[in-house]
Write an enzyme that holds these catalytic residues in place. Structure first.
Site, PDB file in Angstrom:
ATOM      1  N   TRP A 292     -56.983  11.662  11.475  1.00  0.00           N
ATOM      2  CA  TRP A 292     -56.487  12.539  10.398  1.00  0.00           C
ATOM      3  C   TRP A 292     -57.600  12.892   9.429  1.00  0.00           C
ATOM      4  CZ3 TRP A 292     -52.583  14.758  12.209  1.00  0.00           C
ATOM      5  CH2 TRP A 292     -51.612  14.080  12.941  1.00  0.00           C
TER       6      TRP A 292
ATOM      7  N   ASP B  45     -54.964  11.502   1.179  1.00  0.00           N
ATOM      8  CA  ASP B  45     -53.864  11.716   2.114  1.00  0.00           C
ATOM      9  C   ASP B  45     -53.087  10.408   2.171  1.00  0.00           C
ATOM     10  OD1 ASP B  45     -52.202  11.918   4.318  1.00  0.00           O
ATOM     11  OD2 ASP B  45     -53.749  12.600   5.715  1.00  0.00           O
TER      12      ASP B  45
ATOM     13  N   LYS C 125     -42.973  10.287   7.295  1.00  0.00           N
ATOM     14  CA  LYS C 125     -43.275   8.880   7.568  1.00  0.00           C
ATOM     15  C   LYS C 125     -42.465   7.948   6.664  1.00  0.00           C
ATOM     16  CE  LYS C 125     -46.584  10.382  10.313  1.00  0.00           C
ATOM     17  NZ  LYS C 125     -47.838  10.920   9.821  1.00  0.00           N
TER      18      LYS C 125
HETATM   19  C1  LIG Z   1     -48.815  12.063  10.343  1.00  0.00           C
HETATM   20  C2  LIG Z   1     -50.030  12.207   9.506  1.00  0.00           C
HETATM   21  C3  LIG Z   1     -50.599  13.461   9.217  1.00  0.00           C
HETATM   22  C4  LIG Z   1     -50.065  14.747   9.806  1.00  0.00           C
HETATM   23  O1  LIG Z   1     -48.919  15.156   9.184  1.00  0.00           O
HETATM   24  P1  LIG Z   1     -48.228  16.559   9.531  1.00  0.00           P
HETATM   25  O2  LIG Z   1     -47.177  16.630   8.477  1.00  0.00           O
HETATM   26  O3  LIG Z   1     -47.702  16.457  10.913  1.00  0.00           O
HETATM   27  O4  LIG Z   1     -49.244  17.627   9.388  1.00  0.00           O
HETATM   28  C5  LIG Z   1     -51.691  13.505   8.383  1.00  0.00           C
HETATM   29  N1  LIG Z   1     -52.220  12.394   7.864  1.00  0.00           N
HETATM   30  C6  LIG Z   1     -51.712  11.164   8.119  1.00  0.00           C
HETATM   31  C7  LIG Z   1     -52.331   9.958   7.500  1.00  0.00           C
HETATM   32  C8  LIG Z   1     -50.603  11.035   8.956  1.00  0.00           C
HETATM   33  O5  LIG Z   1     -50.092   9.828   9.221  1.00  0.00           O
END
Ligand SMILES: *Cc1c(COP(=O)(O)O)cnc(C)c1O
Length: 356
Positions: free
Chosen positions: A99, A166, A190
């Protein structure tokens, strides 16, 4: 048979959140209309988004001067919105996995990207420390929880330049000192709501410093000014997010959540560490309390497929590891009860007893 949902994402939500969402789909607030078929500008929906915003601020203790946004596009859209809005000349990124790489790739379209450190050579099994943050970069970007590798930066960094994080997979899992961050963003799927929604916590004063034209929809200022209602927001995920936030509040807030999360993680890591058969993949000091990654030790490697079958038969859902790590990954987000973690532990011990 009861299924235990260890899916990495979209992932487990509190049962109560799912039930209340289902109810709002059938009959929203006793109106006899579905939340799917009313205006996002109706009074009832305005109240939903406002309460969600307020609860976000209350639960995370967000100081004055920050806005909370609910946007479409998931976390991946933020990989481009962040540099679009903040990167004038140079940005710094900490490379802790897939990511982080995707975020870095987008930033390269807007200016120079400095990778301050990387654990790529160790397949991202640890979080690099003691890196130098370039004082002249516009911001430092980090990924606090690396969902795929099960590593987590659980301490809020001190950064001399604006810090962007993030937090897709660990938001609301622990208290965060928001004042140390310029932006915190994440996909909702998540730990918060169904897919289709991203949250952004943004320090208003960070904006207005880049010279490029920013398209209206990608400009954070648009969404701050319009209260995330510039266009039609993802109404149903926002409603579910509100129910999750209410659930968090009525279950003691984030402090209580962290305590439960630590207990769940400890139970599982202790089992792994005392096992003859299983071994964790992440460096101990960087272990995530949200995603627990483990494999079979070399002597038992050929039993991995058997254990997966055994675990699935016992009701363990979604524990297959990500292809870039292999083995197993148990995602034990906020909504997962410790009883489910205990069920997995029992399953691991029973398999080991049979086969070791
Ligand atoms: C799942 C995830 C993403 C991607 O998320 P999307 O909403 O599918 O774009 C980005 N960063 C992390 C840390 C993730 O776990």
């Amino acid at each position: 048979m009861k299924k235990h949902n260890f899916s990495a994402g979209p992932s487990i939500l509190a049962r109560e959140v799912i039930e209340k969402t289902a109810q709002a789909v059938l009959d929203f607030n006793g109106s006899t209309l579905s939340i799917l078929e009313i205006s996002h500008r109706s009074k009832d929906f305005e109240a939903v988004i406002e309460e969600a915003r307020q609860l976000f601020k209350e639960l995370l203790n967000i100081p004055e001067g920050y806005s909370v946004l609910f946007l479409g596009g998931g976390a991946s859209m933020q990989f481009c919105m962040v540099p679009f809005n903040l990167l004038e000349t140079k940005a710094a990124y900490l490379n802790t996995g897939v990511w982080a790489n995707k975020a870095m790739k987008e930033a390269k379209g807007f200016g120079e990207v400095v990778e301050v450190a990387s654990s790529k050579d160790a397949n991202y099994t640890f979080i690099p420390k003691d890196f130098v943050i370039p004082a002249d970069a516009d911001y430092l970007h980090i990924t606090t929880n690396n969902t795929i590798y099960g590593t987590e930066l659980r301490k809020d960094l001190d950064s001399p330049i604006p810090l962007v994080a993030d937090m897709s997979s660990d938001i609301f899992s622990r208290p965060v000192d928001i004042s140390k961050y310029a932006i915190i963003y994440g996909g909702a799927q998540k730990n918060l709501a169904p897919a289709g929604l991203a949250f952004v916590i943004i320090k208003d004063s960070i904006l207005g410093k880049v010279s490029r034209y920013i398209p209206t929809m990608l400009n954070y200022k648009t969404h701050i000014t319009e209260g995330s209602m510039f266009n039609t927001p993802p109404v149903l995920p926002i409603y579910s997010a509100l129910e999750t936030l209410r659930w968090l509040k009525s279950n003691g807030g984030i402090q209580a959540m962290e305590k439960k999360n630590l207990a769940k993680a400890e139970l599982l890591y202790n089992t792994i560490d005392s096992s003859k058969m299983f071994v964790g993949t992440a460096a101990k000091e960087d272990r995530s309390i949200m995603n627990v990654c483990f494999v079979m030790k070399p002597a038992y490697k050929e039993l991995e497929a058997d254990f997966l079958k055994f675990a699935v038969a016992a009701g363990m859902d979604g524990i297959k590891g990500h292809r870039s790590v292999g083995g197993f990954r148990a995602s034990i987000y906020n909504a997962m009860p410790i009883e489910s973690v205990q069920a997995l532990v029992d399953c691991m011990m029973a398999f080991e007893k049979q086969n070791a």
